[in-house]
Design a protein around this motif. Structure first.
Motif, PDB file in Angstrom:
ATOM      1  N   LEU A   1       0.925  -1.186   0.007  1.00  6.35           N
ATOM      2  CA  LEU A   1      -0.026  -0.063   0.006  1.00  6.35           C
ATOM      3  C   LEU A   1       0.905   1.129   0.030  1.00  6.35           C
ATOM      4  CD1 LEU A   1      -3.105   0.547   2.218  1.00  6.35           C
ATOM      5  CD2 LEU A   1      -1.348   2.348   1.931  1.00  6.35           C
TER       6      LEU A   1
ATOM      7  N   ALA B   1      -9.729 -11.173   1.768  1.00  7.52           N
ATOM      8  CA  ALA B   1     -10.692 -10.077   2.127  1.00  7.52           C
ATOM      9  C   ALA B   1     -10.259  -8.843   3.069  1.00  7.52           C
ATOM     10  CB  ALA B   1     -11.870 -10.750   2.574  1.00  7.52           C
ATOM     11  N   TRP B   2      -9.151  -9.109   3.716  1.00  6.70           N
ATOM     12  CA  TRP B   2      -8.556  -7.984   4.627  1.00  6.70           C
ATOM     13  C   TRP B   2      -8.100  -6.975   3.659  1.00  6.70           C
ATOM     14  CZ3 TRP B   2      -3.388  -8.721   7.764  1.00  6.70           C
ATOM     15  CH2 TRP B   2      -3.011  -7.551   8.524  1.00  6.70           C
ATOM     16  N   GLN B   3      -8.720  -5.909   3.925  1.00  8.36           N
ATOM     17  CA  GLN B   3      -8.041  -4.627   3.316  1.00  8.36           C
ATOM     18  C   GLN B   3      -7.407  -3.621   4.351  1.00  8.36           C
ATOM     19  OE1 GLN B   3      -8.850  -3.812   0.014  1.00  8.36           O
ATOM     20  NE2 GLN B   3      -9.648  -5.907   0.076  1.00  8.36           N
TER      21      GLN B   3
ATOM     22  N   SER C   1      -0.325  -3.767   5.155  1.00  6.57           N
ATOM     23  CA  SER C   1      -0.291  -4.401   4.112  1.00  6.57           C
ATOM     24  C   SER C   1       0.854  -5.272   3.961  1.00  6.57           C
ATOM     25  CB  SER C   1      -0.180  -3.413   2.678  1.00  6.57           C
ATOM     26  OG  SER C   1       1.198  -2.709   2.772  1.00  6.57           O
TER      27      SER C   1
ATOM     28  N   ARG D   1      -0.131  -8.594   5.703  1.00 12.38           N
ATOM     29  CA  ARG D   1      -0.877  -9.291   4.997  1.00 12.38           C
ATOM     30  C   ARG D   1      -0.226 -10.088   3.930  1.00 12.38           C
ATOM     31  NH1 ARG D   1      -3.727  -8.312  -0.056  1.00 12.38           N
ATOM     32  NH2 ARG D   1      -5.613  -9.299  -0.302  1.00 12.38           N
TER      33      ARG D   1
END
Length: 379
Positions: free
Chosen positions: A9, A141-143, A150, A153
């Protein structure tokens, strides 16, 4: 081999960092081993080990000896690698939030518990597949709202379905040692033998949500949830994870890195990830595993110049002097303070700085008797 760039990100206009991974073998192949280096970005020995391991894996793949899958992330923290302050690397904590890059990973067992609870039964293989699928879907699905999340993730997406996870770190100055959860020790014991670990520290759970324990903890924690709920489910410990401390920060040499890369490849041969034409006898484990709760952190009650009288890897008895703290401004015997052990065991790590403040850390002893509780890892 397949090289992939994973963009993180973007935290600000004109800024973009990328995580790089290498995949050896088909994505469906088993066993799957995940290896990453330098999550604490100033800890560089693992990055050099990854360089040498990559060459060994490329050769194994070319020779048709790669039976399983290996995912290798040689530089697991591009955020930390870019952080410097006053000409010094700052790769352990994110400067924006002061968060440790190896803490606060999401609790995967809690995340998928309600999802998997109705779908698991007596088929261990099917149960493992269901849990891995659910974790993968939750991660997809984790934003994340931050660059750091990020990164977390992406590392979990690459590793959540691995059978073995090896997180390569180092200490300030140290003997080669590893940390792991107790549930993971049997499959990891051959790795400790092959590396020649001088200390092994085990805990049921260390606390703080480190990367490796979120992956292995998923399995024993889910099993505990089912037991507490009175549900009979067959759920094996489908991931063994470990943090391997590759000596000290300055131990960046081709000699060390080649030794460690060869040991990692031999472990993959032991696991059946890489085919070997001749079975090799495992070396003797140089140490006896001890509880992380029995590790003593040595501290100095006074400030001064730190002079070590013992070296990492040395066995210490209770009351032995590990170091002296010298106060050159004092008079009489108060000029010298001896830092002594309070437990018997191996001195497995010491600090790098040679000036210590009052209450400052000096080193760590791997004691055999548990005496600590709560979060067992330092900052």
């Amino acid at each position: 081999m397949h090289r992939t760039e994973h963009p993180l990100l973007s935290p600000s206009l004109g800024s973009q960092k990328t995580l790089v991974s290498f995949q050896f073998g088909p994505a469906s192949a088993r066993p799957k081993v995940y290896v990453q280096a330098s999550l604490h970005a100033e800890e560089l020995p693992g990055m050099l080990v990854a360089h040498h391991l990559r060459s060994l894996l490329e050769k194994a793949e070319q020779d048709g000896r790669l039976l399983g899958q290996v995912v290798l992330v040689p530089a697991a923290n591009p955020i930390g690698l870019a952080q410097r302050l006053d000409h010094k690397a700052m790769g352990r904590f994110e400067l924006d939030t002061a968060q440790n890059f190896n803490r606060n990973y999401p609790d995967l067992a809690l995340a998928v518990w309600e999802e998997v609870k109705p779908h698991l039964g007596n088929d261990a293989t099917a149960n493992v597949a269901t849990v891995r699928q659910s974790v993968g879907a939750w991660l997809a699905a984790w934003q994340p709202l931050t660059e750091l999340d990020s990164l977390r993730r992406q590392l979990l997406l690459l590793s959540h379905d691995a059978d073995v996870v090896i997180d390569l770190h180092c200490d300030w100055e140290a003997a080669l040692h590893l940390y792991s959860e107790e549930a993971c020790w049997p499959p990891l014991e051959p790795l400790a033998r092959l590396l020649g670990c001088e200390a092994v520290l085990l805990a049921c759970e260390s606390g703080g949500g480190p990367f490796d324990e979120r992956l292995s903890g998923l399995w024993w924690q889910l099993a505990a949830h089912f037991k507490a709920a009175g549900l009979s489910v067959v759920l094996p410990q489908a991931c063994a994870s470990t943090t391997v401390e590759l000596r000290g920060e300055s131990d960046v040499s081709h000699e060390h890195a080649t030794h460690d890369a060869v040991a990692l490849l031999a472990y993959m041969e032991h696991l059946g990830v890489v085919r070997t034409d001749a079975a090799k006898e495992l070396p003797t484990l140089p140490c006896t595993p001890t509880p992380l709760a029995g590790s003593q952190t040595l501290r100095s009650p006074v400030p001064g110049v730190l002079v070590f009288l013992a070296k990492p890897g040395q066995a210490m008895a209770v009351g032995e002097v590990v170091a002296e703290v010298i106060d050159p401004t004092a008079v009489g015997q108060s000029r010298i303070h001896a830092v002594r052990t309070e437990v018997a065991g191996v001195l497995y790590a010491t600090v790098k700085e040679r000036y210590v403040i009052a209450g400052g850390e000096v080193g760590k002893i791997a004691g055999s008797v548990p005496f600590r509780s709560g979060d067992l890892l330092g900052a």
